[in-house]
Design a protein around this motif. Sequence first.
Motif, PDB file in Angstrom:
ATOM      1  N   VAL A 167      37.439  36.080  26.255  1.00 46.93           N
ATOM      2  CA  VAL A 167      38.815  36.128  25.753  1.00 46.93           C
ATOM      3  C   VAL A 167      39.443  34.782  26.079  1.00 46.93           C
ATOM      4  O   VAL A 167      39.536  34.391  27.247  1.00 46.93           O
ATOM      5  N   LEU A 168      39.842  34.050  25.057  1.00 49.66           N
ATOM      6  CA  LEU A 168      40.461  32.737  25.214  1.00 49.66           C
ATOM      7  C   LEU A 168      41.931  32.845  24.833  1.00 49.66           C
ATOM      8  O   LEU A 168      42.260  33.092  23.675  1.00 49.66           O
ATOM      9  N   GLN A 169      42.812  32.686  25.818  1.00 44.31           N
ATOM     10  CA  GLN A 169      44.242  32.817  25.560  1.00 44.31           C
ATOM     11  C   GLN A 169      44.922  31.457  25.675  1.00 44.31           C
ATOM     12  O   GLN A 169      44.901  30.820  26.720  1.00 44.31           O
ATOM     13  N   GLY A 170      45.510  31.004  24.570  1.00 38.10           N
ATOM     14  CA  GLY A 170      46.182  29.706  24.560  1.00 38.10           C
ATOM     15  C   GLY A 170      45.245  28.549  24.846  1.00 38.10           C
ATOM     16  O   GLY A 170      45.531  27.707  25.701  1.00 38.10           O
ATOM     17  N   PRO A 171      44.076  28.455  24.149  1.00 34.73           N
ATOM     18  CA  PRO A 171      43.097  27.403  24.468  1.00 34.73           C
ATOM     19  C   PRO A 171      43.648  26.007  24.228  1.00 34.73           C
ATOM     20  O   PRO A 171      44.365  25.759  23.256  1.00 34.73           O
ATOM     21  N   THR A 172      43.298  25.109  25.118  1.00 37.42           N
ATOM     22  CA  THR A 172      43.680  23.703  24.989  1.00 37.42           C
ATOM     23  C   THR A 172      42.418  22.888  24.670  1.00 37.42           C
ATOM     24  O   THR A 172      41.311  23.356  24.880  1.00 37.42           O
ATOM     25  N   VAL A 173      42.546  21.694  24.075  1.00 36.55           N
ATOM     26  CA  VAL A 173      43.760  20.981  23.711  1.00 36.55           C
ATOM     27  C   VAL A 173      43.795  20.859  22.192  1.00 36.55           C
ATOM     28  O   VAL A 173      42.790  20.539  21.572  1.00 36.55           O
ATOM     29  N   ASP A 174      44.957  21.054  21.618  1.00 40.62           N
ATOM     30  CA  ASP A 174      45.151  20.844  20.191  1.00 40.62           C
ATOM     31  C   ASP A 174      44.887  19.373  19.865  1.00 40.62           C
ATOM     32  O   ASP A 174      45.543  18.489  20.423  1.00 40.62           O
ATOM     33  N   PRO A 175      43.950  19.055  18.959  1.00 40.70           N
ATOM     34  CA  PRO A 175      43.637  17.653  18.658  1.00 40.70           C
ATOM     35  C   PRO A 175      44.842  16.849  18.176  1.00 40.70           C
ATOM     36  O   PRO A 175      44.858  15.626  18.321  1.00 40.70           O
ATOM     37  N   CYS A 238      34.012  36.760  20.796  1.00 34.23           N
ATOM     38  CA  CYS A 238      35.141  36.070  21.429  1.00 34.23           C
ATOM     39  C   CYS A 238      36.453  36.456  20.753  1.00 34.23           C
ATOM     40  O   CYS A 238      36.575  36.434  19.529  1.00 34.23           O
ATOM     41  N   LEU A 239      37.423  36.798  21.576  1.00 36.16           N
ATOM     42  CA  LEU A 239      38.768  37.101  21.105  1.00 36.16           C
ATOM     43  C   LEU A 239      39.692  35.963  21.493  1.00 36.16           C
ATOM     44  O   LEU A 239      39.798  35.608  22.673  1.00 36.16           O
ATOM     45  N   VAL A 240      40.359  35.374  20.511  1.00 45.41           N
ATOM     46  CA  VAL A 240      41.370  34.348  20.765  1.00 45.41           C
ATOM     47  C   VAL A 240      42.735  35.034  20.713  1.00 45.41           C
ATOM     48  O   VAL A 240      43.093  35.638  19.699  1.00 45.41           O
ATOM     49  N   VAL A 241      43.460  34.952  21.824  1.00 42.21           N
ATOM     50  CA  VAL A 241      44.781  35.574  21.904  1.00 42.21           C
ATOM     51  C   VAL A 241      45.822  34.463  21.905  1.00 42.21           C
ATOM     52  O   VAL A 241      45.791  33.565  22.755  1.00 42.21           O
ATOM     53  N   GLN A 242      46.739  34.544  20.952  1.00 43.86           N
ATOM     54  CA  GLN A 242      47.671  33.452  20.706  1.00 43.86           C
ATOM     55  C   GLN A 242      49.101  33.959  20.691  1.00 43.86           C
ATOM     56  O   GLN A 242      49.404  34.956  20.034  1.00 43.86           O
ATOM     57  N   GLY A 243      49.984  33.304  21.435  1.00 46.25           N
ATOM     58  CA  GLY A 243      51.401  33.635  21.401  1.00 46.25           C
ATOM     59  C   GLY A 243      52.083  32.951  20.231  1.00 46.25           C
ATOM     60  O   GLY A 243      51.836  31.772  19.965  1.00 46.25           O
ATOM     61  N   SER A 244      52.956  33.671  19.545  1.00 47.84           N
ATOM     62  CA  SER A 244      53.629  33.086  18.380  1.00 47.84           C
ATOM     63  C   SER A 244      54.628  31.999  18.782  1.00 47.84           C
ATOM     64  O   SER A 244      54.994  31.167  17.959  1.00 47.84           O
ATOM     65  N   ARG A 245      55.065  31.996  20.067  1.00 50.83           N
ATOM     66  CA  ARG A 245      56.038  31.002  20.547  1.00 50.83           C
ATOM     67  C   ARG A 245      55.406  30.075  21.587  1.00 50.83           C
ATOM     68  O   ARG A 245      56.083  29.567  22.467  1.00 50.83           O
ATOM     69  N   LEU A 268      47.407  37.559  17.229  1.00 51.62           N
ATOM     70  CA  LEU A 268      48.673  36.866  17.432  1.00 51.62           C
ATOM     71  C   LEU A 268      49.675  37.828  18.055  1.00 51.62           C
ATOM     72  O   LEU A 268      49.885  38.932  17.538  1.00 51.62           O
ATOM     73  N   VAL A 269      50.281  37.422  19.169  1.00 46.44           N
ATOM     74  CA  VAL A 269      51.249  38.263  19.870  1.00 46.44           C
ATOM     75  C   VAL A 269      52.646  37.708  19.606  1.00 46.44           C
ATOM     76  O   VAL A 269      52.993  36.615  20.058  1.00 46.44           O
ATOM     77  N   GLU A 270      53.424  38.450  18.852  1.00 47.76           N
ATOM     78  CA  GLU A 270      54.768  38.002  18.476  1.00 47.76           C
ATOM     79  C   GLU A 270      55.650  37.835  19.713  1.00 47.76           C
ATOM     80  O   GLU A 270      55.728  38.721  20.563  1.00 47.76           O
ATOM     81  N   GLY A 271      56.297  36.683  19.794  1.00 51.50           N
ATOM     82  CA  GLY A 271      57.240  36.411  20.876  1.00 51.50           C
ATOM     83  C   GLY A 271      56.618  35.897  22.151  1.00 51.50           C
ATOM     84  O   GLY A 271      57.331  35.474  23.065  1.00 51.50           O
ATOM     85  N   HIS A 282      50.921  43.100  30.733  1.00 49.81           N
ATOM     86  CA  HIS A 282      50.531  44.434  30.280  1.00 49.81           C
ATOM     87  C   HIS A 282      50.122  44.421  28.809  1.00 49.81           C
ATOM     88  O   HIS A 282      49.124  45.054  28.429  1.00 49.81           O
ATOM     89  N   SER A 283      50.867  43.684  27.985  1.00 51.76           N
ATOM     90  CA  SER A 283      50.489  43.554  26.579  1.00 51.76           C
ATOM     91  C   SER A 283      49.141  42.852  26.449  1.00 51.76           C
ATOM     92  O   SER A 283      48.275  43.261  25.646  1.00 51.76           O
ATOM     93  N   PHE A 284      48.959  41.820  27.246  1.00 55.54           N
ATOM     94  CA  PHE A 284      47.702  41.070  27.222  1.00 55.54           C
ATOM     95  C   PHE A 284      46.542  41.957  27.691  1.00 55.54           C
ATOM     96  O   PHE A 284      45.464  41.977  27.084  1.00 55.54           O
ATOM     97  N   ALA A 285      46.773  42.722  28.762  1.00 57.49           N
ATOM     98  CA  ALA A 285      45.720  43.605  29.280  1.00 57.49           C
ATOM     99  C   ALA A 285      45.308  44.648  28.250  1.00 57.49           C
ATOM    100  O   ALA A 285      44.121  44.996  28.144  1.00 57.49           O
ATOM    101  N   GLN A 286      46.262  45.128  27.464  1.00 59.62           N
ATOM    102  CA  GLN A 286      45.933  46.125  26.455  1.00 59.62           C
ATOM    103  C   GLN A 286      45.051  45.535  25.357  1.00 59.62           C
ATOM    104  O   GLN A 286      44.092  46.170  24.900  1.00 59.62           O
TER     105      GLN A 286
END
Length: 303
Positions: A167-175, A238-245, A268-271, A282-286
């Motif tokens: 699970v990759l959450q907010g992976p860096t670095v944006d080229p 692989c799950l990429v978890v991304q915050g909308s903000r 994509l997780v809104e907000g 908790h949202s991420f764990a779910q």
Amino acid sequence: MPHLPSRTWIRALVGIAVALGTFEATRRYRQLASAPALSDTSRALGIDGHHVQAGPWRLFTRSVGAADAPVVVLVHGLVISSRYMEPLARALADNGYRVLAPDLPGYGESATGTPRRVLSVEQLADVLDLWLSACAIDKATFIGNSYGCQILTALAVRHPQRVERLVLQGPTVDPAARSLLPQLWRAVRNGRRERQRSSAAIGRIDYAKAGVWRVLGSIRHLLHYRIEDHLAAIEAPCLVVQGSRDPVAPPHWGEAVAARLPKGRLRLVEGATHTMNYVHPHSFAQLIDDFLREGRDASEVVR
């Protein structure tokens, strides 16, 4: 006309002010660097801590959850330690997992006694491999935030037999922002968006423990490792978890990461912002639980 102080007096006052400021900054730095491994909040969450000797490295490891539960490993981001992973660790333990979260060499409680040399992304991945052997873990699911995603990418490529799922959450670095000033500006923007539940206090502790030299060296490795060049070689689901903000790893970059993975998908997780493991545990764990249960259900069907 009032008598004005001489230049000598002005210089003396400035010197005293600078000295007092330096003394206070040093005192505060030492206070932060000596913060205990586990806080009262950690203990309230049921977090335990112990050291694991992994080859030459003595790594502090946080743990929570039943000993016989499925193992999930959390990997921290840039300079900060697994201290900020505690909310997510507790949420995952409540969902039935055994959670382990090491402080990698030079960071957090693994900073003491570590050589001044700052390890690269690939070297940190190799340390994780040693740590798994020391923990008698053959294979596990790994969750990383930010710089931790780069380390886990390297682990999955260099030691694929170790990785069940990623699970990759907010992976860096944006080229599009692979230089220091854009990264700093994005971090500032993210900090503003996370003000109501900020991990800044934890970050100050971990940055003090790591020291300025390691902070600068870590940033250099962050900017040097091109995660996009390695994603296609990852064999594990692989799950990429991304915050909308998330301004540090913007949504369009999360989409690009997921598209490059052979078995990747995006949620994509809104907000949500960049430090989802701390701000939205908790949202991420779910999301993680849904992803892992899907894998277990599939293996049961095969049997």
